[in-house]
Design a protein around this motif. Structure first.
Motif, PDB file in Angstrom:
ATOM      1  N   GLN A   1       0.568   8.224  -3.313  1.00 43.21           N
ATOM      2  CA  GLN A   1      -0.302   8.889  -4.289  1.00 43.21           C
ATOM      3  C   GLN A   1      -1.335   9.759  -3.585  1.00 43.21           C
ATOM      4  OE1 GLN A   1      -2.872   6.203  -6.372  1.00 43.21           O
ATOM      5  NE2 GLN A   1      -3.950   7.822  -7.461  1.00 43.21           N
TER       6      GLN A   1
ATOM      7  N   LEU B   1      -7.275   4.015   2.343  1.00 46.23           N
ATOM      8  CA  LEU B   1      -6.542   2.761   2.497  1.00 46.23           C
ATOM      9  C   LEU B   1      -7.413   1.691   3.165  1.00 46.23           C
ATOM     10  CD1 LEU B   1      -2.899   3.783   3.440  1.00 46.23           C
ATOM     11  CD2 LEU B   1      -3.850   3.207   1.205  1.00 46.23           C
TER      12      LEU B   1
ATOM     13  N   ARG C   1       0.250   3.513  -3.048  1.00 44.32           N
ATOM     14  CA  ARG C   1      -1.086   4.083  -2.957  1.00 44.32           C
ATOM     15  C   ARG C   1      -1.115   5.198  -1.907  1.00 44.32           C
ATOM     16  NH1 ARG C   1      -5.826   6.074  -4.565  1.00 44.32           N
ATOM     17  NH2 ARG C   1      -7.657   5.166  -3.534  1.00 44.32           N
TER      18      ARG C   1
ATOM     19  N   PHE D   1       0.813  -1.217   0.000  1.00 44.75           N
ATOM     20  CA  PHE D   1       0.000   0.000   0.000  1.00 44.75           C
ATOM     21  C   PHE D   1       0.849   1.271   0.000  1.00 44.75           C
ATOM     22  CE2 PHE D   1      -2.893  -3.134   1.953  1.00 44.75           C
ATOM     23  CZ  PHE D   1      -3.986  -2.986   1.123  1.00 44.75           C
TER      24      PHE D   1
ATOM     25  N   ASP E   1      -9.560   0.361   0.463  1.00 44.41           N
ATOM     26  CA  ASP E   1      -8.762  -0.513  -0.404  1.00 44.41           C
ATOM     27  C   ASP E   1      -8.554  -1.878   0.243  1.00 44.41           C
ATOM     28  OD1 ASP E   1      -8.590   1.629  -2.099  1.00 44.41           O
ATOM     29  OD2 ASP E   1      -6.486   2.061  -1.715  1.00 44.41           O
TER      30      ASP E   1
END
Length: 392
Positions: free
Chosen positions: A106, A135, A103, A100, A138
């Motif tokens: 980002q 997160l 991510r 992660f 996700d």
């Protein structure tokens, strides 16, 4: 043993709980809150023992607090907790959560877009909530929702149900939020059944359907805990960590000069400013803790915030931030069977946020602002403003 009133909702206490806790440590190893009869444990060794050896038990208002999330595996002890915990443990190891990192980077980059040369940052609103929220989604394999702000409010109020000293008004508002959150998660669970994948929500649904490790009716309570743990605790820890560093300019400058200290600094920040100030345990029988005995059925408030600054463990500089200190022995994530299962993901998020801001804006300052501290149990500011600067 001292019997004292605990200033749970005093703004002066909320702004600095550590001075009050240090004063209580000087008076003794524990105290009993005069209005509620709750026992508070203060020293590092005693808090570790209580968290590790006393089962979570049943508090006086547990049934009322959990009315919308009954039979939650995370509230259980023994096999009822261990089995469901093992379901998701492989996905939350240090190695596993590294997938992660890109991510997370980002999301932080998106939050900072347009401020390449600096500017004002609202930490809670722009990074603190969005990063762990995305997160968590996700991780669970669920999409973003239109009512994210409303969901944020519900999760915060439901998390505050672990407050051992709520006012009646707070408790009523938190219970109402729990009902709304339970309805939301039930809707998401129904959607997820038609969109199963390689994610934690699908794993939990499958386990509930199989009925061996957990039951179908435990799916929503289980996911609710992941929601809460994945969102607001990290929201607050991000803000607290930046606050602590920027109110100690020498420590900020040291980390800017030596970014290789970042991982060590995170452990020290978790020790120095833990968002989870305490956890509650209830012994089923009279239990010796250090030099005292807690009676069976008592609500035992295990003060993580006190243990993490106990001079007997951390020495005369316990009340100072020192990012060169070996602080790995802190208990910011708890201790024992109920240690926070998402601790490595939280560390990852802290690493990305702190590393990015320190690297890009080394001259960042705290502008004048009125800090509002929102809870005696999950510590954090309602908002934290930063003045992002590349140069002084």
């Amino acid at each position: 043993m001292a019997t004292v009133p605990f200033p749970a909702h005093d703004p002066a206490y909320l702004s600095d709980p550590y001075s009050w806790l240090a004063d209580m440590r000087r008076q003794g190893s524990h105290f009993v809150e005069s209005a509620t009869g709750k026992w508070s444990v203060l020293g590092a060794d005693d808090v570790e023992f209580a968290l590790s050896k006393i089962e979570r038990g049943t508090t006086d208002s547990a049934a009322e607090r959990n009315v919308h999330f009954p039979a939650n595996p995370f509230q259980a002890d023994g096999p009822g907790h261990a089995g469901p915990r093992r379901l998701i443990a492989p996905a939350l190891t240090n190695r596993a959560v590294q997938k992660f990192r890109l991510r997370a980077q980002q999301l932080v980059d998106d939050a900072l877009a347009g401020r390449e040369r600096g500017g004002e940052l609202r930490v809670v609103e722009e990074i603190g909530f969005k990063l762990p929220y995305q997160l968590t989604n996700d991780l669970l394999g669920i999409p973003d929702v239109d009512n994210a702000a409303e969901l944020r409010d519900w999760t915060w109020k439901v998390l505050d149900l672990i407050d051992a000293f709520p006012t009646p008004e707070q408790f009523a508002a938190n219970i109402a939020a729990a009902q709304n959150l339970a309805g939301h998660i039930a809707e998401v669970a129904a959607w997820k059944r038609n969109h199963l994948g390689d994610d934690l929500f699908s794993t939990v649904i499958a386990a509930g359907d199989a009925g061996e490790i957990m039951r179908p009716e435990q799916v929503v309570p289980y996911i609710h805990t992941l929601y809460l743990a994945g969102m607001h605790t990290t929201v607050n820890q991000i803000s607290l960590s930046l606050w602590a560093l920027l109110t100690d300019q020498d420590q900020w400058d040291l980390l800017v000069a030596q970014p290789n200290l970042l991982d060590n600094a995170i452990e020290e920040l978790l020790r120095f400013e833990p968002t989870a100030q305490y956890m509650v345990r209830v012994p089923e029988q009279d239990t010796p803790i250090g030099d005292f005995v807690v009676p069976a059925g008592a609500n035992v408030v295990c003060w993580i915030a006190s243990a993490n600054r106990d001079e007997r463990r951390w020495g005369p500089t316990a009340n100072q931030l020192d990012i060169t200190r070996d602080a790995r022995n802190h208990i910011a994530f708890g201790k024992g069977a109920h240690t926070c299962i998402g601790s490595w993901l939280a560390r990852l998020e802290l690493n990305v946020v702190l590393g990015t801001i320190i690297g890009r804006y080394p001259a960042t300052q705290l502008p004048d602002q009125e800090m509002e501290w929102v809870s005696n149990v999950i510590r954090g500011p309602r908002e934290l403003l930063l003045d992002l600067r590349m140069e002084r």
